[in-house]
Design an enzyme around this catalytic site. Structure first.
Site, PDB file in Angstrom:
ATOM      1  N   ALA A 169     -15.520   3.015  -1.252  1.00  0.00           N
ATOM      2  CA  ALA A 169     -15.094   1.907  -0.391  1.00  0.00           C
ATOM      3  C   ALA A 169     -13.620   1.577  -0.569  1.00  0.00           C
ATOM      4  CB  ALA A 169     -15.943   0.665  -0.683  1.00  0.00           C
ATOM      5  N   GLY A 170     -12.905   2.362  -1.367  1.00  0.00           N
ATOM      6  CA  GLY A 170     -11.495   2.090  -1.592  1.00  0.00           C
ATOM      7  C   GLY A 170     -11.279   0.892  -2.498  1.00  0.00           C
ATOM      8  N   ASP A 174       2.949   2.072  -4.923  1.00  0.00           N
ATOM      9  CA  ASP A 174       2.950   2.119  -6.390  1.00  0.00           C
ATOM     10  C   ASP A 174       3.527   3.415  -6.937  1.00  0.00           C
ATOM     11  OD1 ASP A 174       0.702   3.566  -5.595  1.00  0.00           O
ATOM     12  OD2 ASP A 174      -0.589   2.791  -7.183  1.00  0.00           O
ATOM     13  N   GLU A 220       0.839  -1.199   0.000  1.00  0.00           N
ATOM     14  CA  GLU A 220       0.000   0.000   0.000  1.00  0.00           C
ATOM     15  C   GLU A 220       0.873   1.247   0.000  1.00  0.00           C
ATOM     16  OE1 GLU A 220      -3.274  -0.106  -1.060  1.00  0.00           O
ATOM     17  OE2 GLU A 220      -3.512  -1.508   0.597  1.00  0.00           O
ATOM     18  N   SER A 245     -13.428   4.254  -9.593  1.00  0.00           N
ATOM     19  CA  SER A 245     -13.028   5.197 -10.642  1.00  0.00           C
ATOM     20  C   SER A 245     -12.147   4.519 -11.678  1.00  0.00           C
ATOM     21  CB  SER A 245     -12.303   6.402 -10.033  1.00  0.00           C
ATOM     22  OG  SER A 245     -11.145   6.001  -9.321  1.00  0.00           O
ATOM     23  N   ASP A 267      -4.302   0.594  -9.509  1.00  0.00           N
ATOM     24  CA  ASP A 267      -5.737   0.357  -9.665  1.00  0.00           C
ATOM     25  C   ASP A 267      -6.097   0.046 -11.111  1.00  0.00           C
ATOM     26  OD1 ASP A 267      -5.756   0.973  -7.016  1.00  0.00           O
ATOM     27  OD2 ASP A 267      -6.774   2.901  -7.237  1.00  0.00           O
ATOM     28  N   GLU A 319      -6.825  10.016 -14.743  1.00  0.00           N
ATOM     29  CA  GLU A 319      -7.079  10.351 -13.334  1.00  0.00           C
ATOM     30  C   GLU A 319      -6.080  11.377 -12.814  1.00  0.00           C
ATOM     31  OE1 GLU A 319      -8.486   8.182  -9.233  1.00  0.00           O
ATOM     32  OE2 GLU A 319      -8.639   7.197 -11.181  1.00  0.00           O
ATOM     33  N   TYR A 366      -3.331  11.932   0.931  1.00  0.00           N
ATOM     34  CA  TYR A 366      -2.620  11.118  -0.051  1.00  0.00           C
ATOM     35  C   TYR A 366      -1.486  11.929  -0.673  1.00  0.00           C
ATOM     36  CZ  TYR A 366      -1.893   8.107  -4.138  1.00  0.00           C
ATOM     37  OH  TYR A 366      -1.340   7.306  -5.101  1.00  0.00           O
TER      38      TYR A 366
END
Length: 390
Positions: free
Chosen positions: A124-125, A37, A34, A129, A173, A161, A225
């Site tokens: 909800a993670g 990336d 986590e 998107s 993602d 994005e 973030y």
């Protein structure tokens, strides 16, 4: 969620003609790795059975028309030659951003009619998107015969994005949504985009991976973030390396001592998390390759502690999922995704799944939280054309 026939019918009613096809792209849940990336590190997502689906037809008049069955409101109508970053459009910015990114890359996309519907939980993670971006890119890649690889589709989704919507996400993602295959987790090296499909057949081991959607999102996450990304980049600069991926786990303690002398303590924590989480990805892959899936549980717990204490992106609801699940007999658990709400994952014996899920729900009730959404994460297929069959 409508089925394919209903989606085709609603498209036809909306736009006056039938679609040329229907495509699907899944949401994802990340097993381990986590905030790694955008640091050139390792991640290990798996695709969920929940998908965004798009019925699409080409246009040649420069018009892009977008509609979602999941969002109140009419058709969003845009001109492809007037698309500009940071111009709003709400949910429609994700598919519109893909069209912009394709045209910016020189691809001759002359417009489209798109009808979208999704079962990926929003907020909800689980990358709702990215699913919208990838399904749009896949459809346009096919219809305009652009010849893009799945990796290129993912990168275009990420560019949409980053540059169009304005979210500085890494590529995990979109790569998960585009490239995952059924029954596997995706070991992705985000530095060079090499990937390996790692068998992850939980049922064969008598195990289940639960996703627990806390149904909360704390405002603290809005700028957090970007702040953590900046902190990681500051740590890399201070250590004289391009990205934190270049810092081996064996050199972590020495590097942290160096950083402690010159950097804010938050930078030290962020670096410790990223480098140790890269190492956790490698450890879990070794366990899966050895067939020792149960031993991954404690590594998930370690990952949560690091996200909670070093990165500080957890929240009371996520911590409660982990503690309640483990107390009820889970093998391990951790928050997944960007944090400050969203979801956690729980690795559990199949025979204990209902017991653990009940314990987590009861703990939420006792704490005065809304009932969480709990469902199994079944490693599923990535993006694909579903009608007519490719």
């Amino acid at each position: 969620m409508t089925d394919d026939a209903e989606l085709t019918a609603s498209f036809t009613e909306l736009y006056g003609t039938g679609p040329e096809g229907i495509w699907a792209a899944p949401g994802r849940v990340n097993l381990i790795g986590e905030y790694t990336d955008f640091n050139g590190g390792f991640v290990m997502p798996l695709a969920l059975p929940h998908t965004a689906r798009a019925a699409v037809a080409r246009r040649t008049d420069g018009r892009l028309r977008l509609h979602s069955t999941d969002v109140p409101g009419g058709v969003v109508s845009l001109r492809v030659d007037e698309l500009a970053p940071h111009s709003g459009h709400g949910w429609a910015a994700y598919p519109a951003g893909v069209v912009w990114a394709l045209r910016e890359a020189g691809h001759p996309v002359t417009g489209a009619d798109i009808q979208l519907t999704s079962t990926v939980p929003v907020g909800a993670g689980l990358s709702s998107s990215a699913a919208l971006e990838v399904v749009t890119a896949l459809a346009l890649n096919d219809l305009f015969e652009l010849g893009l690889s799945t990796q290129e589709v993912a990168l275009l989704g990420q560019r949409a994005e980053n540059a169009f919507v304005g979210v500085p996400c890494g590529v995990m993602d979109q790569m998960a949504s585009a490239c995952c295959i059924e029954g596997h987790a995706l070991h992705l090296d985000t530095r060079d985009l090499t990937l390996r499909q790692v068998p992850f057949d939980l049922a064969a081991h008598g195990l289940r991976l639960l996703v627990v959607d806390t149904r909360v999102k704390h405002a603290l996450g809005d700028g957090a973030y970007a702040e953590r990304r900046a902190g990681c980049e500051a740590g890399a600069r201070a250590l004289g390396i391009d990205t934190l991926r270049d810092l081996p786990f064996e050199g972590l303690d020495t590097a942290l001592a160096t950083l402690a002398a010159s950097e804010d303590e938050s930078v030290v924590r962020y670096v410790r998390h990223v480098v140790s989480d890269n190492h956790r990805v490698e450890r879990i892959i070794a366990l899966l390759d050895a067939g020792d899936v149960r031993a991954a549980g404690p590594v998930l717990n370690e990952g949560h502690v690091s996200l909670r204490d070093d990165l500080r992106v957890s929240c009371p609801e996520l911590d409660l999922v982990v503690s309640a699940a483990n107390e009820a007999g889970a093998l391990g658990a951790r928050m997944t995704g960007g944090g400050f709400g969203g979801s956690a994952i729980v690795l559990v014996e199949e025979a204990m799944a209902d017991t653990v899920a009940k314990a987590v729900s009861e703990a939420f009730t006792a704490a005065g939280h809304a009932t969480p959404g709990i469902f199994p994460a079944v490693p599923s297929a990535g993006g694909r054309r579903i009608a007519p069959a490719a």
